[in-house]
Design a protein around this motif. Structure first.
Motif, PDB file in Angstrom:
ATOM      1  N   GLN A 139       0.835  -1.227   0.030  1.00 42.50           N
ATOM      2  CA  GLN A 139      -0.149   0.065  -0.039  1.00 42.50           C
ATOM      3  C   GLN A 139       1.073   0.985   0.049  1.00 42.50           C
ATOM      4  O   GLN A 139       1.050   2.149   1.110  1.00 42.50           O
ATOM      5  CB  GLN A 139      -0.937  -0.116   1.158  1.00 42.50           C
ATOM      6  CG  GLN A 139      -2.088  -1.156   1.041  1.00 42.50           C
ATOM      7  CD  GLN A 139      -2.645  -1.484   2.579  1.00 42.50           C
ATOM      8  OE1 GLN A 139      -2.941  -0.628   3.286  1.00 42.50           O
ATOM      9  NE2 GLN A 139      -3.675  -2.533   2.250  1.00 42.50           N
ATOM     10  N   ALA A 140       1.661   1.345  -1.145  1.00 43.39           N
ATOM     11  CA  ALA A 140       2.590   2.285  -1.395  1.00 43.39           C
ATOM     12  C   ALA A 140       2.911   2.870  -2.647  1.00 43.39           C
ATOM     13  O   ALA A 140       2.427   2.077  -3.577  1.00 43.39           O
ATOM     14  CB  ALA A 140       3.994   1.893  -0.653  1.00 43.39           C
ATOM     15  N   GLU A 141       3.794   3.584  -2.825  1.00 45.44           N
ATOM     16  CA  GLU A 141       3.877   4.131  -4.321  1.00 45.44           C
ATOM     17  C   GLU A 141       4.944   2.927  -4.731  1.00 45.44           C
ATOM     18  O   GLU A 141       4.807   2.608  -6.154  1.00 45.44           O
ATOM     19  CB  GLU A 141       4.624   5.530  -4.355  1.00 45.44           C
ATOM     20  CG  GLU A 141       3.493   6.643  -4.239  1.00 45.44           C
ATOM     21  CD  GLU A 141       3.879   7.743  -4.212  1.00 45.44           C
ATOM     22  OE1 GLU A 141       2.996   8.936  -4.793  1.00 45.44           O
ATOM     23  OE2 GLU A 141       5.181   8.296  -3.693  1.00 45.44           O
ATOM     24  N   TYR A 142       5.950   2.656  -4.068  1.00 52.56           N
ATOM     25  CA  TYR A 142       6.993   1.718  -4.588  1.00 52.56           C
ATOM     26  C   TYR A 142       7.097   0.537  -3.746  1.00 52.56           C
ATOM     27  O   TYR A 142       6.798   0.716  -2.485  1.00 52.56           O
ATOM     28  CB  TYR A 142       8.300   2.221  -4.949  1.00 52.56           C
ATOM     29  CG  TYR A 142       8.239   3.311  -5.861  1.00 52.56           C
ATOM     30  CD1 TYR A 142       8.474   2.993  -7.132  1.00 52.56           C
ATOM     31  CD2 TYR A 142       7.896   4.466  -5.670  1.00 52.56           C
ATOM     32  CE1 TYR A 142       8.568   3.893  -8.310  1.00 52.56           C
ATOM     33  CE2 TYR A 142       7.898   5.558  -6.776  1.00 52.56           C
ATOM     34  CZ  TYR A 142       8.329   5.205  -7.803  1.00 52.56           C
ATOM     35  OH  TYR A 142       8.194   6.077  -9.014  1.00 52.56           O
ATOM     36  N   VAL A 143       7.545  -0.705  -4.009  1.00 51.23           N
ATOM     37  CA  VAL A 143       8.017  -1.676  -2.938  1.00 51.23           C
ATOM     38  C   VAL A 143       8.949  -2.596  -3.514  1.00 51.23           C
ATOM     39  O   VAL A 143       9.028  -2.837  -4.589  1.00 51.23           O
ATOM     40  CB  VAL A 143       6.645  -2.674  -2.821  1.00 51.23           C
ATOM     41  CG1 VAL A 143       6.028  -3.107  -4.054  1.00 51.23           C
ATOM     42  CG2 VAL A 143       6.749  -3.757  -1.457  1.00 51.23           C
ATOM     43  N   ARG A 144       9.771  -3.005  -2.406  1.00 50.22           N
ATOM     44  CA  ARG A 144      10.728  -3.938  -2.902  1.00 50.22           C
ATOM     45  C   ARG A 144      10.190  -5.360  -2.926  1.00 50.22           C
ATOM     46  O   ARG A 144       9.674  -5.986  -2.027  1.00 50.22           O
ATOM     47  CB  ARG A 144      12.005  -3.892  -1.825  1.00 50.22           C
ATOM     48  CG  ARG A 144      12.983  -5.079  -2.011  1.00 50.22           C
ATOM     49  CD  ARG A 144      14.345  -4.778  -0.961  1.00 50.22           C
ATOM     50  NE  ARG A 144      14.041  -5.336   0.067  1.00 50.22           N
ATOM     51  CZ  ARG A 144      14.160  -6.729   0.549  1.00 50.22           C
ATOM     52  NH1 ARG A 144      14.821  -7.483  -0.167  1.00 50.22           N
ATOM     53  NH2 ARG A 144      13.977  -7.005   1.710  1.00 50.22           N
ATOM     54  N   VAL A 145      10.517  -6.116  -3.661  1.00 49.46           N
ATOM     55  CA  VAL A 145      10.215  -7.448  -4.149  1.00 49.46           C
ATOM     56  C   VAL A 145      11.290  -8.504  -3.903  1.00 49.46           C
ATOM     57  O   VAL A 145      12.086  -8.420  -4.980  1.00 49.46           O
ATOM     58  CB  VAL A 145       8.929  -7.793  -5.011  1.00 49.46           C
ATOM     59  CG1 VAL A 145       8.782  -8.944  -5.313  1.00 49.46           C
ATOM     60  CG2 VAL A 145       7.985  -6.787  -5.464  1.00 49.46           C
ATOM     61  N   PRO A 146      11.627  -9.279  -2.809  1.00 50.46           N
ATOM     62  CA  PRO A 146      12.735 -10.132  -2.801  1.00 50.46           C
ATOM     63  C   PRO A 146      12.323 -11.311  -3.866  1.00 50.46           C
ATOM     64  O   PRO A 146      11.292 -11.617  -3.957  1.00 50.46           O
ATOM     65  CB  PRO A 146      12.892 -10.482  -1.355  1.00 50.46           C
ATOM     66  CG  PRO A 146      11.320 -10.089  -0.880  1.00 50.46           C
ATOM     67  CD  PRO A 146      10.795  -9.208  -1.649  1.00 50.46           C
TER      68      PRO A 146
END
Length: 385
Positions: A139-146
């Motif tokens: 729930q954000a503009e960007y997210v880190r996906v591992p």
């Protein structure tokens, strides 16, 4: 960037936070184009699932790949992807045996075999407390996906965000509940809860050959939505005895399959709350007990509603006497995701018909309020960063 930040129970705000960055070679940074509020997010919002520090929450999201770690092979900048909610390494014992929600490597600090209340949990989940990995959510503009080569799936441009978004969680979760029951065709399936997961389980039941699907919910507006989008029979447990009603619809036997899509925070009476307090319990197993009663002998109960604590007086006697098969847990999304994408591509299922509210992410506090308090006939909220 801007994000929905949980601060304490009842307090979520739209804040400026640090941008995510590539931390490991297998990471990607995703620009989020759509995200949603899940019923299990409300457990954090209410304080029933504890989170002691500020956290970006949300585990239903999709978007465009903006940055790619040096070891990522399957994705490139510009790819449009959905991201399943469990975080899976793809190569441990459980990932290799079709049990990615139990990944041994993604939940670095709190993984373990016991499944305790406050430690030894399963795989990490996006935006779902420190106990489940402490990863920032979507729930954000960007997210880190591992582990970006493992779970994300590229979505073709001719499928809208709204058609694809629920492949991240609620459709695979509803599908799991039905798949676990191994329908042969012709079964009566009773689904407790007509929130988003319950609605998806109804769709899955029809696709897998149910002869009759019964939706149970105490809110008439949710039952109306179930009838509108899924053509199911409905029961309001505040108006009739739900167990007797189901038996009357099934020759006295009970449903072949019952699904608990509610979890530990159902509507409760004052005495239910007193009992929970005395027994140091969180919530109630009221819906599990109703499922055990309403299912036929030798039937199956699937539990996809969340439960996070032990409960006194668990009805194991009924489970044993009736010879029930019980399946439960986090959905193994990776077992189903490619098939479910094909169902959407081939227009064999419609997923976006449950959306009642589409709002900018900046309205996140209002969105949580109407979803949590069931205002404005809110069934499912999609947020746009």
């Amino acid at each position: 960037m801007k994000a929905a930040v949980f601060h304490k129970p009842g307090d979520i705000s739209y804040d400026t936070v640090e941008d995510p960055r590539i931390e490991q070679g297998g990471d990607v940074i995703l620009r989020v184009t759509s995200t949603a509020i899940c019923g299990s997010d409300l457990h954090i919002f209410s304080g029933a699932v504890p989170q002691p520090t500020d956290m970006i929450i949300g585990h239903e999201f999709m978007g465009i790949v903006e940055e790619v770690g040096p070891s990522v092979k399957n994705l490139k900048r510009g790819d449009r992807v959905i991201v399943p909610f469990p975080i899976a390494c793809g190569h441990c014992f459980f990932c290799s045996h079709g049990a990615s929600p139990h990944c041994e490597n993604s939940n670095y600090e709190h993984y373990g075999p016991n499944g305790d209340v406050a430690d030894q949990k399963g795989a990490a989940l996006f935006g779902y407390t420190d106990l489940y990995g402490g990863y920032s959510g979507g729930q954000a503009e960007y997210v880190r996906v591992p582990y970006a080569d493992i779970s994300p799936r590229i979505i073709p441009d001719n499928i809208t965000d709204e058609q694809a978004l629920f492949l991240t969680d609620i459709f695979p979760t509803g599908w799991s509940a039905i798949d676990w029951a191994q329908l042969k065709g012709g079964e009566v399936v009773a689904i407790f809860g007509s929130g988003p997961v319950g609605l998806m389980a109804q769709k899955a039941a029809w696709i897998n050959g149910a002869s009759r699907v019964i939706a149970i919910d105490p809110l008439d507006y949710r039952l109306e939505k179930a009838k509108e989008v899924n053509k199911v029979d409905t029961i309001n447990p505040n108006k009739v005895d739900v167990v007797e009603a189901i038996r009357a619809m099934t020759g006295g036997r009970g449903a072949d399959v019952c699904v608990d899509a509610v979890g530990f925070e159902p509507e409760r009476s004052f005495m239910d709350k007193v009992k929970a307090t005395v027994n140091f319990e969180k919530g109630s197993i009221k819906v599990i007990d109703l499922c055990f009663k309403a299912v036929r002998r030798s039937g199956t109960v699937s539990i996809v509603g969340v439960y996070g604590s032990p409960f006194d007086n668990f009805p194991v006697h009924r489970m044993f006497d009736k010879g029930l098969t019980i399946k439960q847990g986090q959905a193994p999304v990776l077992n189903y995701i490619d098939h479910l994408i094909d169902l959407v591509k081939e227009e064999k299922v419609v997923l976006d018909d449950i959306i009642t509210h589409s709002l900018p992410l900046s309205d996140v506090a209002h969105a949580y309020k109407i979803f949590d308090e069931k205002e404005d006939d809110c069934v499912k909220v999609v947020l746009k960063p």
